[in-house]
Design a protein around this motif. Structure first.
Motif, PDB file in Angstrom:
ATOM      1  N   ARG A 179       0.820  -1.215   0.000  1.00  0.00           N
ATOM      2  CA  ARG A 179       0.000   0.000   0.000  1.00  0.00           C
ATOM      3  C   ARG A 179       0.853   1.264   0.000  1.00  0.00           C
ATOM      4  O   ARG A 179       0.577   2.226   0.738  1.00  0.00           O
ATOM      5  N   THR A 180       1.879   1.274  -0.814  1.00  0.00           N
ATOM      6  CA  THR A 180       2.699   2.476  -0.949  1.00  0.00           C
ATOM      7  C   THR A 180       2.367   3.171  -2.258  1.00  0.00           C
ATOM      8  O   THR A 180       1.926   2.543  -3.217  1.00  0.00           O
ATOM      9  N   ASN A 181       2.566   4.476  -2.279  1.00  0.00           N
ATOM     10  CA  ASN A 181       2.354   5.262  -3.487  1.00  0.00           C
ATOM     11  C   ASN A 181       3.260   6.482  -3.446  1.00  0.00           C
ATOM     12  O   ASN A 181       4.190   6.548  -2.641  1.00  0.00           O
ATOM     13  N   TRP A 182       2.992   7.455  -4.309  1.00  0.00           N
ATOM     14  CA  TRP A 182       3.886   8.614  -4.398  1.00  0.00           C
ATOM     15  C   TRP A 182       3.549   9.704  -3.385  1.00  0.00           C
ATOM     16  O   TRP A 182       4.239  10.724  -3.337  1.00  0.00           O
ATOM     17  N   ILE A 183       2.535   9.525  -2.579  1.00  0.00           N
ATOM     18  CA  ILE A 183       2.194  10.507  -1.553  1.00  0.00           C
ATOM     19  C   ILE A 183       3.083  10.282  -0.336  1.00  0.00           C
ATOM     20  O   ILE A 183       3.073   9.195   0.247  1.00  0.00           O
ATOM     21  N   LYS A 184       3.855  11.294   0.061  1.00  0.00           N
ATOM     22  CA  LYS A 184       4.838  11.156   1.144  1.00  0.00           C
ATOM     23  C   LYS A 184       4.554  12.163   2.256  1.00  0.00           C
ATOM     24  O   LYS A 184       5.314  13.110   2.489  1.00  0.00           O
ATOM     25  N   GLU A 185       3.456  11.946   2.959  1.00  0.00           N
ATOM     26  CA  GLU A 185       3.066  12.874   4.027  1.00  0.00           C
ATOM     27  C   GLU A 185       4.140  12.979   5.105  1.00  0.00           C
ATOM     28  O   GLU A 185       4.342  14.045   5.701  1.00  0.00           O
ATOM     29  N   TYR A 186       4.861  11.873   5.332  1.00  0.00           N
ATOM     30  CA  TYR A 186       5.857  11.869   6.408  1.00  0.00           C
ATOM     31  C   TYR A 186       6.977  12.889   6.179  1.00  0.00           C
ATOM     32  O   TYR A 186       7.687  13.260   7.117  1.00  0.00           O
ATOM     33  N   LEU A 187       7.151  13.356   4.951  1.00  0.00           N
ATOM     34  CA  LEU A 187       8.180  14.357   4.691  1.00  0.00           C
ATOM     35  C   LEU A 187       7.817  15.701   5.316  1.00  0.00           C
ATOM     36  O   LEU A 187       8.694  16.530   5.571  1.00  0.00           O
ATOM     37  N   ASP A 188       6.546  15.917   5.567  1.00  0.00           N
ATOM     38  CA  ASP A 188       6.099  17.114   6.273  1.00  0.00           C
ATOM     39  C   ASP A 188       6.027  16.890   7.776  1.00  0.00           C
ATOM     40  O   ASP A 188       6.384  17.766   8.568  1.00  0.00           O
ATOM     41  N   THR A 189       5.535  15.719   8.190  1.00  0.00           N
ATOM     42  CA  THR A 189       5.228  15.509   9.609  1.00  0.00           C
ATOM     43  C   THR A 189       6.435  15.096  10.445  1.00  0.00           C
ATOM     44  O   THR A 189       6.489  15.433  11.633  1.00  0.00           O
ATOM     45  N   ALA A 190       7.374  14.351   9.877  1.00  0.00           N
ATOM     46  CA  ALA A 190       8.527  13.898  10.661  1.00  0.00           C
ATOM     47  C   ALA A 190       9.321  15.103  11.151  1.00  0.00           C
ATOM     48  O   ALA A 190       9.599  16.025  10.373  1.00  0.00           O
ATOM     49  N   PRO A 191       9.709  15.130  12.417  1.00  0.00           N
ATOM     50  CA  PRO A 191      10.460  16.287  12.934  1.00  0.00           C
ATOM     51  C   PRO A 191      11.822  16.464  12.269  1.00  0.00           C
ATOM     52  O   PRO A 191      12.332  17.577  12.187  1.00  0.00           O
ATOM     53  N   TYR A 192      12.403  15.367  11.779  1.00  0.00           N
ATOM     54  CA  TYR A 192      13.700  15.458  11.111  1.00  0.00           C
ATOM     55  C   TYR A 192      13.699  14.633   9.825  1.00  0.00           C
ATOM     56  O   TYR A 192      13.121  13.542   9.773  1.00  0.00           O
ATOM     57  N   LEU A 193      14.358  15.158   8.817  1.00  0.00           N
ATOM     58  CA  LEU A 193      14.684  14.401   7.616  1.00  0.00           C
ATOM     59  C   LEU A 193      16.203  14.298   7.561  1.00  0.00           C
ATOM     60  O   LEU A 193      16.898  15.319   7.605  1.00  0.00           O
ATOM     61  N   ILE A 194      16.705  13.073   7.491  1.00  0.00           N
ATOM     62  CA  ILE A 194      18.147  12.871   7.403  1.00  0.00           C
ATOM     63  C   ILE A 194      18.483  12.400   5.989  1.00  0.00           C
ATOM     64  O   ILE A 194      18.024  11.342   5.553  1.00  0.00           O
ATOM     65  N   PHE A 195      19.272  13.190   5.286  1.00  0.00           N
ATOM     66  CA  PHE A 195      19.739  12.833   3.946  1.00  0.00           C
ATOM     67  C   PHE A 195      21.144  12.253   4.059  1.00  0.00           C
ATOM     68  O   PHE A 195      22.027  12.870   4.681  1.00  0.00           O
ATOM     69  N   ILE A 196      21.351  11.089   3.483  1.00  0.00           N
ATOM     70  CA  ILE A 196      22.676  10.478   3.491  1.00  0.00           C
ATOM     71  C   ILE A 196      23.250  10.573   2.080  1.00  0.00           C
ATOM     72  O   ILE A 196      22.716   9.997   1.135  1.00  0.00           O
ATOM     73  N   PHE A 197      24.311  11.353   1.950  1.00  0.00           N
ATOM     74  CA  PHE A 197      24.988  11.527   0.672  1.00  0.00           C
ATOM     75  C   PHE A 197      26.276  10.721   0.664  1.00  0.00           C
ATOM     76  O   PHE A 197      27.004  10.688   1.664  1.00  0.00           O
ATOM     77  N   LYS A 198      26.567  10.086  -0.464  1.00  0.00           N
ATOM     78  CA  LYS A 198      27.866   9.436  -0.649  1.00  0.00           C
ATOM     79  C   LYS A 198      28.764  10.398  -1.411  1.00  0.00           C
ATOM     80  O   LYS A 198      28.368  11.003  -2.405  1.00  0.00           O
ATOM     81  N   GLN A 199      29.983  10.560  -0.917  1.00  0.00           N
ATOM     82  CA  GLN A 199      30.968  11.398  -1.594  1.00  0.00           C
ATOM     83  C   GLN A 199      31.721  10.510  -2.588  1.00  0.00           C
ATOM     84  O   GLN A 199      32.546   9.686  -2.181  1.00  0.00           O
ATOM     85  N   VAL A 200      31.415  10.649  -3.867  1.00  0.00           N
ATOM     86  CA  VAL A 200      32.024   9.763  -4.857  1.00  0.00           C
ATOM     87  C   VAL A 200      33.516  10.043  -5.021  1.00  0.00           C
ATOM     88  O   VAL A 200      34.267   9.210  -5.521  1.00  0.00           O
ATOM     89  N   TYR A 201      33.923  11.213  -4.614  1.00  0.00           N
ATOM     90  CA  TYR A 201      35.357  11.532  -4.534  1.00  0.00           C
ATOM     91  C   TYR A 201      35.512  12.693  -3.568  1.00  0.00           C
ATOM     92  O   TYR A 201      34.546  13.384  -3.225  1.00  0.00           O
ATOM     93  N   GLY A 202      36.742  12.880  -3.092  1.00  0.00           N
ATOM     94  CA  GLY A 202      37.030  13.987  -2.196  1.00  0.00           C
ATOM     95  C   GLY A 202      37.750  15.099  -2.936  1.00  0.00           C
ATOM     96  O   GLY A 202      38.038  14.997  -4.126  1.00  0.00           O
ATOM     97  N   GLN A 203      38.053  16.163  -2.210  1.00  0.00           N
ATOM     98  CA  GLN A 203      38.734  17.301  -2.804  1.00  0.00           C
ATOM     99  C   GLN A 203      39.989  17.593  -2.000  1.00  0.00           C
ATOM    100  O   GLN A 203      39.920  17.825  -0.793  1.00  0.00           O
ATOM    101  N   LEU A 204      41.140  17.538  -2.663  1.00  0.00           N
ATOM    102  CA  LEU A 204      42.403  17.825  -1.998  1.00  0.00           C
ATOM    103  C   LEU A 204      42.641  19.332  -1.936  1.00  0.00           C
ATOM    104  O   LEU A 204      42.076  20.085  -2.735  1.00  0.00           O
ATOM    105  N   PRO A 205      43.493  19.790  -1.010  1.00  0.00           N
ATOM    106  CA  PRO A 205      43.782  21.228  -0.912  1.00  0.00           C
ATOM    107  C   PRO A 205      44.327  21.826  -2.206  1.00  0.00           C
ATOM    108  O   PRO A 205      44.132  23.014  -2.477  1.00  0.00           O
ATOM    109  N   ASN A 206      45.005  20.980  -3.012  1.00  0.00           N
ATOM    110  CA  ASN A 206      45.559  21.485  -4.274  1.00  0.00           C
ATOM    111  C   ASN A 206      44.531  21.474  -5.412  1.00  0.00           C
ATOM    112  O   ASN A 206      44.873  21.735  -6.563  1.00  0.00           O
ATOM    113  N   GLY A 207      43.272  21.134  -5.082  1.00  0.00           N
ATOM    114  CA  GLY A 207      42.220  21.173  -6.078  1.00  0.00           C
ATOM    115  C   GLY A 207      41.993  19.867  -6.812  1.00  0.00           C
ATOM    116  O   GLY A 207      41.010  19.730  -7.542  1.00  0.00           O
TER     117      GLY A 207
END
Length: 291
Positions: A179-207
């Motif tokens: 019983r899932t669909n595209w309506i995501k009420e919890y995105l409004d009601t949840a006190p916090y949304l935690i986004f987890i991003f993967k860093q596909v590469y880092g950035q060195l001081p030399n650019g």
């Protein structure tokens, strides 16, 4: 002879027709066989969710010599916790029972959650192992109501397209029983949304770019630890992969180009009338093989 000569064009025409019919039939059978041999198209998958581990960065001059890591990391004495066998069994059983209560909850209350708890569970996720200790994760915590609603608008717009056009009938039908669909009420009601991003590469001081080895696997492990930490704290979530929303959400959250959205977790307490599907988990003998 005259009769034979006059019939020759007719014979040639008949032979040509027969050859054409045979070739058409052969090609038709070949196309039919090729169609059967082709694998059915895979469900549509977001580019952000593809694992780039097998496609490392192109090596730049000097990358092999320096990746911004300490050349020699000091080793220090380590003493781990050691329990009696009885205590080990008890602790492992207790922890299993705790995690076995974990459920994906889509009906979340707007009741406030102490911010310190969120800090602690993300600290816990940050203890995860990672390739060459590159720690390729970023946890973005959203609590502003207006920003949460903007996120919901972006996610629901793309999710409706996913359900109606991109995901395919099999995927959508498999989700109907939950019983899932595209309506995501919890995105409004949840006190916090935690986004987890993967860093596909880092950035060195030399650019230059810094390789993040096994970034997909490393961040996935951190996500698992985060789910366990939330359960331990008495908080609930649903693992959400907002397909095709990564670029828009990265811009909205002002994240750099080297970060790709892996997971979105709405976090909070269940509503009083919350329900979950009556699912069961596979027994141990179905998931473990002892050699």
């Amino acid at each position: 002879m005259a009769l034979f000569s006059s019939l020759t064009p007719v014979f040639i025409a008949i032979i040509c027709i027969l050859i054409g019919v045979i070739m058409k039939k052969t090609n038709g059978e070949k196309e039919k066989h090729d169609t059967k041999s082709k694998h059915p198209s895979r469900p549509w998958v977001d580019e952000d969710l593809k694992d780039g581990t097998d496609h490392p960065l192109e090596e730049e001059e000097g990358d092999e010599e320096w990746q911004g890591l300490d050349e020699n990391v000091a080793h220090v004495p380590f003493t781990g916790e050691r329990y009696s066998e009885d205590e080990m069994i008890k602790r492992s059983q207790t922890f299993y029972e705790l995690l076995n209560k974990r459920r994906s909850v889509r009906f979340l209350s707007n009741e406030p959650v102490p911010r310190e708890v969120i800090n602690n569970v993300i600290r816990t996720a940050g203890t995860s192992p990672s390739g060459a200790h590159t720690e390729p994760w970023t946890f973005v915590v959203v609590q502003d109501p207006h920003l949460k609603h903007k996120i919901r608008e972006i996610v629901e717009e793309e999710e409706e397209i996913n359900y109606k056009k991109r995901m395919g009938d099999r995927w959508v039908n498999d989700l109907k029983r939950l019983r899932t669909n595209w309506i995501k009420e919890y995105l409004d009601t949840a006190p916090y949304l935690i986004f987890i991003f993967k860093q596909v590469y880092g950035q060195l001081p030399n650019g230059k770019k810094k390789t993040h080895y096994y970034n997909e696997i490393s961040v996935s492990i951190a996500c698992g630890i985060l789910l366990a930490a939330l359960q331990n704290a008495g908080l609930y979530t649903v693992t959400s992969t907002p397909l095709n929303c990564g670029p828009q959400l990265r811009v909205l959250l002002q994240r750099p180009a080297n970060e790709k959205l892996l997971l979105l977790l709405p976090v909070g307490y269940p509503k009083k009338d919350a329900t979950v599907p009556a699912l069961t988990r596979k027994p141990l003998e179905d998931i473990m093989v002892v050699m």
